[in-house]
Design a protein around this motif. Sequence first.
Motif, PDB file in Angstrom:
ATOM      1  N   VAL A   1       0.848  -1.197   0.000  1.00 27.25           N
ATOM      2  CA  VAL A   1       0.000   0.000   0.000  1.00 27.25           C
ATOM      3  C   VAL A   1       0.881   1.243   0.000  1.00 27.25           C
ATOM      4  CG1 VAL A   1      -1.765   1.288   1.258  1.00 27.25           C
ATOM      5  CG2 VAL A   1      -1.822  -1.216   1.259  1.00 27.25           C
ATOM      6  N   PRO A   2       0.693   2.133  -0.984  1.00 29.62           N
ATOM      7  CA  PRO A   2       1.462   3.389  -0.967  1.00 29.62           C
ATOM      8  C   PRO A   2       0.951   4.313   0.131  1.00 29.62           C
ATOM      9  CG  PRO A   2      -0.116   3.379  -2.786  1.00 29.62           C
ATOM     10  CD  PRO A   2      -0.175   2.009  -2.166  1.00 29.62           C
ATOM     11  N   GLY A   3       1.835   4.821   0.960  1.00 28.14           N
ATOM     12  CA  GLY A   3       1.425   5.700   2.051  1.00 28.14           C
ATOM     13  C   GLY A   3       0.915   4.916   3.240  1.00 28.14           C
ATOM     14  N   ARG A   4       0.332   5.626   4.187  1.00 32.33           N
ATOM     15  CA  ARG A   4      -0.173   4.997   5.407  1.00 32.33           C
ATOM     16  C   ARG A   4      -1.520   4.333   5.157  1.00 32.33           C
ATOM     17  NH1 ARG A   4      -3.925   7.726   8.513  1.00 32.33           N
ATOM     18  NH2 ARG A   4      -3.017   7.074  10.500  1.00 32.33           N
ATOM     19  N   ILE A   5      -1.825   3.321   5.962  1.00 32.49           N
ATOM     20  CA  ILE A   5      -3.132   2.671   5.921  1.00 32.49           C
ATOM     21  C   ILE A   5      -4.041   3.347   6.943  1.00 32.49           C
ATOM     22  CG2 ILE A   5      -4.416   0.531   6.291  1.00 32.49           C
ATOM     23  CD1 ILE A   5      -1.957  -1.022   5.466  1.00 32.49           C
ATOM     24  N   GLY A   6      -5.174   3.860   6.508  1.00 30.96           N
ATOM     25  CA  GLY A   6      -6.125   4.492   7.412  1.00 30.96           C
ATOM     26  C   GLY A   6      -6.900   3.453   8.193  1.00 30.96           C
ATOM     27  N   TYR A   7      -7.310   3.826   9.390  1.00 28.63           N
ATOM     28  CA  TYR A   7      -8.020   2.855  10.235  1.00 28.63           C
ATOM     29  C   TYR A   7      -9.044   3.561  11.118  1.00 28.63           C
ATOM     30  CZ  TYR A   7      -8.840  -0.688  13.852  1.00 28.63           C
ATOM     31  OH  TYR A   7      -9.430  -1.573  14.732  1.00 28.63           O
TER      32      TYR A   7
ATOM     33  N   ALA B   1      -0.071  14.719  -1.653  1.00 24.57           N
ATOM     34  CA  ALA B   1      -0.843  13.496  -1.871  1.00 24.57           C
ATOM     35  C   ALA B   1      -2.188  13.523  -1.141  1.00 24.57           C
ATOM     36  CB  ALA B   1      -0.038  12.283  -1.415  1.00 24.57           C
ATOM     37  N   ILE B   2      -2.263  14.309  -0.067  1.00 25.65           N
ATOM     38  CA  ILE B   2      -3.533  14.406   0.672  1.00 25.65           C
ATOM     39  C   ILE B   2      -4.201  15.768   0.447  1.00 25.65           C
ATOM     40  CG2 ILE B   2      -2.891  12.706   2.414  1.00 25.65           C
ATOM     41  CD1 ILE B   2      -2.126  14.943   4.299  1.00 25.65           C
ATOM     42  N   ASP B   3      -3.813  16.407  -0.685  1.00 25.71           N
ATOM     43  CA  ASP B   3      -4.421  17.684  -1.086  1.00 25.71           C
ATOM     44  C   ASP B   3      -4.285  18.726   0.020  1.00 25.71           C
ATOM     45  OD1 ASP B   3      -5.639  19.295  -2.933  1.00 25.71           O
ATOM     46  OD2 ASP B   3      -7.691  18.683  -2.428  1.00 25.71           O
ATOM     47  N   GLY B   4      -3.052  18.828   0.550  1.00 27.71           N
ATOM     48  CA  GLY B   4      -2.806  19.654   1.725  1.00 27.71           C
ATOM     49  C   GLY B   4      -3.075  21.131   1.542  1.00 27.71           C
ATOM     50  N   ASP B   5      -2.894  21.662   0.332  1.00 23.68           N
ATOM     51  CA  ASP B   5      -3.092  23.093   0.112  1.00 23.68           C
ATOM     52  C   ASP B   5      -4.538  23.531   0.360  1.00 23.68           C
ATOM     53  OD1 ASP B   5      -0.457  23.635  -0.507  1.00 23.68           O
ATOM     54  OD2 ASP B   5      -0.724  23.250  -2.655  1.00 23.68           O
ATOM     55  N   PHE B   6      -5.457  22.578   0.243  1.00 21.59           N
ATOM     56  CA  PHE B   6      -6.878  22.927   0.362  1.00 21.59           C
ATOM     57  C   PHE B   6      -7.548  22.214   1.532  1.00 21.59           C
ATOM     58  CE2 PHE B   6      -5.586  23.109  -4.106  1.00 21.59           C
ATOM     59  CZ  PHE B   6      -5.883  24.427  -4.414  1.00 21.59           C
TER      60      PHE B   6
ATOM     61  N   GLU C   1      -9.764   9.920   8.492  1.00 25.11           N
ATOM     62  CA  GLU C   1      -8.994   8.881   7.811  1.00 25.11           C
ATOM     63  C   GLU C   1      -9.129   8.976   6.298  1.00 25.11           C
ATOM     64  OE1 GLU C   1      -6.776   6.980   9.239  1.00 25.11           O
ATOM     65  OE2 GLU C   1      -7.299   8.005  11.097  1.00 25.11           O
ATOM     66  N   MET C   2     -10.318   9.343   5.808  1.00 25.17           N
ATOM     67  CA  MET C   2     -10.498   9.479   4.361  1.00 25.17           C
ATOM     68  C   MET C   2      -9.646  10.603   3.787  1.00 25.17           C
ATOM     69  SD  MET C   2     -14.562   8.832   3.747  1.00 25.17           S
ATOM     70  CE  MET C   2     -15.185   7.142   3.602  1.00 25.17           C
ATOM     71  N   MET C   3      -9.403  11.622   4.610  1.00 25.20           N
ATOM     72  CA  MET C   3      -8.634  12.763   4.123  1.00 25.20           C
ATOM     73  C   MET C   3      -7.122  12.538   4.194  1.00 25.20           C
ATOM     74  SD  MET C   3     -10.794  16.102   5.368  1.00 25.20           S
ATOM     75  CE  MET C   3      -9.714  17.180   4.436  1.00 25.20           C
ATOM     76  N   ILE C   4      -6.661  11.838   5.226  1.00 24.99           N
ATOM     77  CA  ILE C   4      -5.201  11.690   5.385  1.00 24.99           C
ATOM     78  C   ILE C   4      -4.686  10.333   4.895  1.00 24.99           C
ATOM     79  CG2 ILE C   4      -5.188  13.281   7.322  1.00 24.99           C
ATOM     80  CD1 ILE C   4      -4.855  10.964   9.213  1.00 24.99           C
ATOM     81  N   SER C   5      -5.600   9.428   4.530  1.00 29.07           N
ATOM     82  CA  SER C   5      -5.187   8.108   4.017  1.00 29.07           C
ATOM     83  C   SER C   5      -6.019   7.776   2.777  1.00 29.07           C
ATOM     84  CB  SER C   5      -5.383   7.024   5.078  1.00 29.07           C
ATOM     85  OG  SER C   5      -4.827   7.403   6.299  1.00 29.07           O
TER      86      SER C   5
END
Length: 610
Positions: free
Chosen positions: A63-69, A128-133, A171-175
């Motif tokens: 899995v690319p990046g962290r796994i959300g939980y 990758a997590i659309d941080g600017d917005f 979790e949906m936003m950061i993973s």
Amino acid sequence: MIKAENLSYSFPHKELYNKISFTLEDDVHCAFIGTNGTGKSTLVNMILHPDKYLYDGKLIVDVPGRIGYVSQFYTVEEEKEITVFDYISEEFVRLQNKINQICEDMAATDHLEELMEEYQQTLDEFNAIDGDFYESNIRKQLKTAGLAGYEDQLLTNLSGGEFKLVQAIREMMISPKFIIMDEPDVFLDFQHLNALRNLINSHKGTLLVITHNRYLLNHCFNKILHLENTEMQEFDGNYVDYNFALLQMKIEQQELAAADMEEIERNRKIVERLRNSATAIDSATRGRSLHARVSLLERLEARKTKSPFVDIKQPEIVFHADEVFDAEVSGENPEEALESERKSELGDANAENEAEKIVLSVEDYNVTFDREIMEHVSFVLHAGDKVAIVGPNGTGKTTLLRDVIKGENPAIRLGENVKMAYLSQMHGEVFDEKATVLKNFEDAGFDTDDQVIAYLKTYGFEKELIYSPVCELSGGEKNLLQLAKISRTGAGLLLLDEPTSHLDTYSQLALEQAVEKYNGTVLMVSHDFYTVANCMDYVLLTEDKGLRKVSMRKFRKMIYADHFDKDYLEYEQKKKELENRIAFALQAGKYEDAKKISQELEKLLRKYNG
């Protein structure tokens, strides 16, 4: 993303998986189903922390990046004294601060190349997590979840259902690539359940969701993983198609198994006749015939169709109030007596009897956090009443139950000699989770450990689980354990806070039946429409910071009008009933009956789904 090949794993006391295989591809929305205690949450933990488990076979996590939980449990200890907005934005702020710090360090370092590499890596994570917005995205997601205006609310002031939705949003936003949700629907009201459905369906990444909620199963997923009897069924398609195909397969398998057994039994009788004949008459020809027939019988037995596994782990939940009504003492039928008591409420001559029948009285009750939640609430429960408090998350329902059990609020009065029992959303309030199941039942009125073991077996707990710490149990098993302990109290008033949460279908049915047969009084907080409709007398609906008494007939109409399509609810109730009838027929070995019921089910599915 995730691939398992011949994966096997066991606890010291229990085998969970026997050479299971499955694959989770990119962007699939997968429902993970199975009865309580089959190992769903354990498999999730294996995916999250594969290095912590000793298993046979392969488990590939790419899995690319962290796994959300999103955890199935909701506990006060996990909450933070911060606002909803700050909680969701923590990872964005952390990355943003890290980027700023790296920029500062680059101005005063000789190791510019290393810092540039770290800067680019951190910036990639942020992008990758659309941080600017992220600020506008948080508000947009809160609005989608029906939580607009909650940015400044403290986490500690949220209801269990609201906190679940906030966890899911975070979790949906950061993973965004891969998220695991363990029963995210628990505690959600009807409105927020629709919000969760919208969040799931709008998510672009891969989801693995453990759930027993039929509404989500019917509306959210395009892949099913079903863990049953240590084996995994994998199905690409929606839940309705999967469940019907599974029932059909079990019916066909049981029919084939019965036909094989019939043929085996016929040949067994032939072998017995030939054996008797060969013993009576010494004949080489008959001896060869006997040998050939025995060989045929052995081949038939070796290749016979295995009868399908139809395990219905329905616990034997029983509630009984120790208090004895006058009607029971006189030998009158309790139900008839209770009805006659209610009819006798009119008239001053019966005022004293009326007071004796009051189990719980609430008068001018108020709840305030940072805002007024409930005000001037008044109601009375009489002996034998079964009442559900229903309403949106965050309207004070759980707080009211807690104040009743604490007995410290002057607005709440109990009837004389009324014994209470309480089922909590938070298991840590009821059990010492680090202690064993057996240790937690020391005060349940048993004389020996064997009595505890025999009793808990009726609730679906095998002997080995009795010696396990409560913290190792699944959410559904913990709820069943609470119900088992409540059953021992003999309480005349049950306060049940979301009792169907985490429970599988058969455990929910057992709970409904237990409540229906219970001779005491029930005050239940629930968002489970079917449980409320199946076993409650009436509803106390949260409305304008108060509680309004609503008949079951009117409540059903309100649910149809405000939240769900009437045809869907009626269809789902009928479908659930037919599926359960098929399962029980298969358990009894009556595949012919199961075939007839499945034909009814197929007609219903065609009618509703076109």
